[in-house]
Design an enzyme around this catalytic site. Structure first.
Site, PDB file in Angstrom:
ATOM      1  N   MET A 151      10.504  -1.648  21.645  1.00  0.00           N
ATOM      2  CA  MET A 151      11.323  -2.668  20.991  1.00  0.00           C
ATOM      3  C   MET A 151      11.095  -2.752  19.484  1.00  0.00           C
ATOM      4  SD  MET A 151       9.517  -6.359  21.707  1.00  0.00           S
ATOM      5  CE  MET A 151      10.570  -7.135  20.495  1.00  0.00           C
ATOM      6  N   TYR A 152      10.003  -2.203  18.966  1.00  0.00           N
ATOM      7  CA  TYR A 152       9.713  -2.354  17.547  1.00  0.00           C
ATOM      8  C   TYR A 152      10.784  -1.647  16.724  1.00  0.00           C
ATOM      9  CZ  TYR A 152       5.018  -3.927  18.926  1.00  0.00           C
ATOM     10  OH  TYR A 152       3.959  -4.598  19.474  1.00  0.00           O
ATOM     11  N   SER A 153      11.481  -2.436  15.927  1.00  0.00           N
ATOM     12  CA  SER A 153      12.596  -1.933  15.111  1.00  0.00           C
ATOM     13  C   SER A 153      13.573  -1.128  15.956  1.00  0.00           C
ATOM     14  CB  SER A 153      12.072  -1.091  13.936  1.00  0.00           C
ATOM     15  OG  SER A 153      11.322  -1.891  13.048  1.00  0.00           O
ATOM     16  N   ASN A 154      13.799  -1.618  17.183  1.00  0.00           N
ATOM     17  CA  ASN A 154      14.785  -1.015  18.078  1.00  0.00           C
ATOM     18  C   ASN A 154      14.567   0.487  18.254  1.00  0.00           C
ATOM     19  OD1 ASN A 154      16.992  -1.155  19.803  1.00  0.00           O
ATOM     20  ND2 ASN A 154      18.449  -0.638  18.185  1.00  0.00           N
ATOM     21  N   GLY A 155      13.309   0.865  18.463  1.00  0.00           N
ATOM     22  CA  GLY A 155      12.972   2.266  18.710  1.00  0.00           C
ATOM     23  C   GLY A 155      12.598   3.050  17.468  1.00  0.00           C
TER      24      GLY A 155
END
Length: 349
Positions: free
Chosen positions: A60-64
């Site tokens: 999920m961090y920065s949407n991948g």
């Protein structure tokens, strides 16, 4: 760098881990404080050159984007078999059904997405970011174990939850002969020591290593109290930070921060080094996650490994602490959604 075992496994990790939530393209996550690939790569390289081999991220961090940046940098700068890549799953990745959670469907989908983004054919430590109370433990745990048997994952880990939930999961894994959680990524620092009541004793008894997130309390332990709320991260965390370090605890928190400053001044080191040195003394702590935004922060984290606090210093650091809210209730989905609404664009660590 002196490497240590993760829990009771045979895997060697550095006692400092890089928390890669800091790295991600700003237009895909956190425009205020995340560092894009051009800024992140030199930091990842410097960490490797400093002897750090342990890197933690999440889908999920920065949407991948964090996984993508970390994977490309490690491919260019490191021997894949020498480094330990940890990532996580559970939080929303897509709108609509099956875009989140810990169902078998979600797990089998997300592991392949993470492998692709990381550019590797195996993940060293695959962690559940939080418990998914809408999916039976048995379904989640069997699916995770199948990933280990398939060779896509080497070890399994978990992250913040109630100790009774983690105990139940460990019991089911033992009962069914499934691959077990070897680590717990928990919230622990001089301003947040509630894990000492149940989770840390449980991990100690079960031989589970802990990986600490927010070891510097969103920067509050790294600077004087009057400057403690000035970081971009703490400013954007807003309501979430208030749940972790509520205003009514200000007197206690200020006294702890002041004590850190006094020990640091007497030793001629930074406040952050003192806070990290205190963590290293604690039972079952394998490594703190350092979200380094500069080479100086990496150097200070590594230098903290040489600091041995005296018993008198430890007493001075610990004495002002008072009991506080058990933040684990935030893991409830409704509360997480409420926090997101109050603080748009915020990611849960």
């Amino acid at each position: 760098m002196h490497y240590i075992k993760l829990g009771t496994t045979g895997m060697d990790v550095s006692p400092i881990a890089i928390g890669a939530m800091t790295y991600g393209e700003p237009d895909r996550g956190h425009p205020v404080w995340s560092k894009g690939e051009q800024e992140a790569r030199p930091l990842i390289r410097h960490a490797l050159e400093s002897g750090i081999n342990f890197f933690d991220t999440a889908n999920m961090y920065s949407n991948g984007s964090s996984e993508e940046i970390l994977g490309r940098a490690l491919k260019d700068y490191a021997d894949r078999d020498a480094v330990v890549i940890a990532t996580k799953l559970r939080h929303p990745m897509r709108l609509g059904p099956n875009g989140r959670g810990l169902s078998r469907k979600a797990i089998m989908t997300e592991v392949d997405h993470s492998l692709r983004r990381l550019g590797t054919d195996y993940i060293d430590l695959y962690q559940i970011h939080r418990n998914d109370r809408s999916t039976p433990w048995e379904e989640t745990l069997e699916a995770l174990s199948d990933l280990v048997r398939a060779g896509k994952v080497r070890y399994l880990g978990a992250s913040s939850m109630h100790a009774w939930e983690f105990a139940k999961a460990l019991h089911l894994q033992r009962q069914h002969g499934w691959a077990r959680f070897v680590s717990m990524q928990d919230h622990y620092n001089l301003l947040a020591r509630e894990e000492e009541r149940e989770m840390i004793p449980l991990c100690l008894d079960e031989g589970v290593g802990t990986i600490v997130w927010s070891p510097l309390a969103r920067g509050r332990l790294a600077r004087a109290w009057d400057d403690a709320r000035s970081t971009a991260r703490s400013e954007t965390d807003g309501a979430y930070a208030d749940l972790l370090y509520s205003p009514e605890l200000e007197a206690s928190n200020r006294a702890i921060v002041d004590a850190v400053g006094q020990v640091a001044a007497a030793r001629g080191v930074s406040r952050g080094q003192v806070a990290l040195a205190w963590l290293r003394r604690q039972p079952v702590v394998t490594a703190p996650l350092v979200g380094a935004g500069s080479t100086r922060q990496i150097d200070e984290a590594v230098a903290s490994l040489d600091i041995e606090l005296t018993e008198e210093e430890v007493r001075a650091l610990e004495a002002p602490y008072t009991p506080r809210h058990d933040w684990q209730g935030v893991s409830d989905e409704a509360e997480m959604e409420a926090i997101r609404r109050r603080v748009p664009g915020m990611a849960l660590a």
